[in-house]
Structures are given as structure tokens and as C-alpha cells.
Design a protein around this motif. Sequence first.
Motif, PDB file in Angstrom:
ATOM      1  N   MET A 182       0.837  -1.184   0.000  1.00  0.00           N
ATOM      2  CA  MET A 182       0.000   0.000   0.000  1.00  0.00           C
ATOM      3  C   MET A 182       0.880   1.244   0.000  1.00  0.00           C
ATOM      4  O   MET A 182       1.972   1.215   0.512  1.00  0.00           O
ATOM      5  CB  MET A 182      -0.909   0.013   1.224  1.00  0.00           C
ATOM      6  CG  MET A 182      -1.960  -1.075   1.151  1.00  0.00           C
ATOM      7  SD  MET A 182      -3.532  -0.636   1.850  1.00  0.00           S
ATOM      8  CE  MET A 182      -3.228  -0.742   3.580  1.00  0.00           C
ATOM      9  N   THR A 183       0.356   2.301  -0.574  1.00  0.00           N
ATOM     10  CA  THR A 183       1.044   3.581  -0.557  1.00  0.00           C
ATOM     11  C   THR A 183       0.366   4.476   0.473  1.00  0.00           C
ATOM     12  O   THR A 183      -0.684   4.131   1.012  1.00  0.00           O
ATOM     13  CB  THR A 183       0.979   4.250  -1.944  1.00  0.00           C
ATOM     14  OG1 THR A 183      -0.385   4.555  -2.239  1.00  0.00           O
ATOM     15  CG2 THR A 183       1.562   3.359  -3.018  1.00  0.00           C
ATOM     16  N   GLN A 184       0.946   5.635   0.724  1.00  0.00           N
ATOM     17  CA  GLN A 184       0.344   6.570   1.674  1.00  0.00           C
ATOM     18  C   GLN A 184      -1.033   7.025   1.216  1.00  0.00           C
ATOM     19  O   GLN A 184      -1.895   7.301   2.016  1.00  0.00           O
ATOM     20  CB  GLN A 184       1.256   7.772   1.876  1.00  0.00           C
ATOM     21  CG  GLN A 184       2.501   7.428   2.666  1.00  0.00           C
ATOM     22  CD  GLN A 184       3.372   8.657   2.855  1.00  0.00           C
ATOM     23  OE1 GLN A 184       3.314   9.597   2.103  1.00  0.00           O
ATOM     24  NE2 GLN A 184       4.211   8.611   3.882  1.00  0.00           N
ATOM     25  N   SER A 185      -1.237   7.101  -0.101  1.00  0.00           N
ATOM     26  CA  SER A 185      -2.515   7.585  -0.617  1.00  0.00           C
ATOM     27  C   SER A 185      -3.525   6.466  -0.838  1.00  0.00           C
ATOM     28  O   SER A 185      -4.654   6.733  -1.191  1.00  0.00           O
ATOM     29  CB  SER A 185      -2.290   8.343  -1.932  1.00  0.00           C
ATOM     30  OG  SER A 185      -1.749   7.473  -2.902  1.00  0.00           O
ATOM     31  N   GLY A 186      -3.129   5.209  -0.661  1.00  0.00           N
ATOM     32  CA  GLY A 186      -4.074   4.114  -0.849  1.00  0.00           C
ATOM     33  C   GLY A 186      -3.391   2.871  -1.390  1.00  0.00           C
ATOM     34  O   GLY A 186      -2.170   2.737  -1.357  1.00  0.00           O
ATOM     35  N   ILE A 187      -4.197   1.979  -1.888  1.00  0.00           N
ATOM     36  CA  ILE A 187      -3.710   0.708  -2.423  1.00  0.00           C
ATOM     37  C   ILE A 187      -3.179   0.927  -3.835  1.00  0.00           C
ATOM     38  O   ILE A 187      -3.869   1.494  -4.688  1.00  0.00           O
ATOM     39  CB  ILE A 187      -4.839  -0.337  -2.433  1.00  0.00           C
ATOM     40  CG1 ILE A 187      -5.334  -0.582  -1.011  1.00  0.00           C
ATOM     41  CG2 ILE A 187      -4.353  -1.633  -3.074  1.00  0.00           C
ATOM     42  CD1 ILE A 187      -6.582  -1.429  -0.925  1.00  0.00           C
ATOM     43  N   ASP A 188      -1.987   0.476  -4.098  1.00  0.00           N
ATOM     44  CA  ASP A 188      -1.348   0.632  -5.408  1.00  0.00           C
ATOM     45  C   ASP A 188      -1.717  -0.554  -6.302  1.00  0.00           C
ATOM     46  O   ASP A 188      -0.922  -1.447  -6.554  1.00  0.00           O
ATOM     47  CB  ASP A 188       0.173   0.718  -5.224  1.00  0.00           C
ATOM     48  CG  ASP A 188       0.909   0.884  -6.535  1.00  0.00           C
ATOM     49  OD1 ASP A 188       0.270   1.227  -7.556  1.00  0.00           O
ATOM     50  OD2 ASP A 188       2.140   0.656  -6.536  1.00  0.00           O
ATOM     51  N   TYR A 189      -2.972  -0.563  -6.769  1.00  0.00           N
ATOM     52  CA  TYR A 189      -3.442  -1.671  -7.595  1.00  0.00           C
ATOM     53  C   TYR A 189      -2.621  -1.820  -8.868  1.00  0.00           C
ATOM     54  O   TYR A 189      -2.315  -2.924  -9.294  1.00  0.00           O
ATOM     55  CB  TYR A 189      -4.911  -1.497  -7.956  1.00  0.00           C
ATOM     56  CG  TYR A 189      -5.850  -1.740  -6.803  1.00  0.00           C
ATOM     57  CD1 TYR A 189      -6.012  -3.009  -6.277  1.00  0.00           C
ATOM     58  CD2 TYR A 189      -6.574  -0.686  -6.249  1.00  0.00           C
ATOM     59  CE1 TYR A 189      -6.870  -3.233  -5.221  1.00  0.00           C
ATOM     60  CE2 TYR A 189      -7.432  -0.895  -5.190  1.00  0.00           C
ATOM     61  CZ  TYR A 189      -7.585  -2.178  -4.678  1.00  0.00           C
ATOM     62  OH  TYR A 189      -8.429  -2.392  -3.633  1.00  0.00           O
ATOM     63  N   GLY A 190      -2.256  -0.697  -9.479  1.00  0.00           N
ATOM     64  CA  GLY A 190      -1.479  -0.758 -10.714  1.00  0.00           C
ATOM     65  C   GLY A 190      -0.134  -1.423 -10.513  1.00  0.00           C
ATOM     66  O   GLY A 190       0.266  -2.294 -11.281  1.00  0.00           O
TER      67      GLY A 190
END
Length: 159
Positions: free
Chosen positions: A1-9
Motif C-alpha cells: 500500500m502507498t500513503q494515498s491508498g492501495i497501489d493496484y497498478g
Amino acid sequence: MTQSGIDYGGMMHRAMQSLIADVLRDVARNGLPGEHHFFITFDTRDEGVEMADWLRERYPEEMTIVIQHWFDNLTVDDQGFTVTLNFGNSPEPMRIPFDALRTFVDPSVEFGLRFETQDGDDDEEEDADDTYEEVPADDDDPDDSPGGGEIVQLDHWRK
């Protein structure tokens, strides 16, 4: 996960690289089954790409290799693969990191993946239907190769 959310890409990108690694590991152990063969396009400018100078001069940006009839020394690790291919009766070893891949196509079953990089921000307004497209026939491909198939584009989600 990133600070801004889940890094689906990013997660999808790594999953597709893992899929290619698994396929290549199986081929390294057991050979190519049936009519399977691969067209693999990669960015020759990637810092991890190792190839003969004369090939890099001929393909300064991008190169497509074919793993089909003659290949040797195929080895795969978590970062990429090495393979020796025959160029005009001259065997040439190559090292290709998975991060350098642009496309992976198995025309025998109309399967393909496309990895694209973007320098700018993703267009949030893009339609999700744009994530699939036909594999275009390449003028450099042999005449007997099918020209169509599904391609999963990951650039829509990548930051």
C-alpha cells in the motif's frame, strides 16, 4: 500500500511479471509445449539489459525477440531472465530484466500482455474499456503468426 491508498497498478504489474517468470521457468525446465512460442518486446535502453553491442546499435530503443525453435541457456530469477538466441548463426546471450518488458505475446493461444510506462500523470477520465486491445500484426513478425489477441494494459492504473 502507498500513503494515498492501495497501489493496484503496481500490484498488477508485479503479478503480470510473476506470471511471465513462471511461464519462462516452466519452459526452461520442460521446453516449449505444442505450438507455444513467445514474442517478447523490451526496452533496450533499460540499465539492466545486457546484449551484444552490435544488437544494441541495431535496436537502440526497443527490440522484439522470438523464443521458439532455437534458444539455449534460458534461466529465470526474480528480476529477469537470460537466454541465448541465434542471430544469423551467431549465438548471442542476453539478459532482460522484467522491468524492461513492453509486451509478451504467445500467438499460438492469442495471449498477450502489454506493459507501458508513462512519464506524466494518468488521465483519471480514461474509460476502463481501454485496458484491453487487439494485438496489432507486426510487419516484422513471420507471415504465419496470428495477429490478434487480448492484451492487458497496466498503464491506466500506474502512477
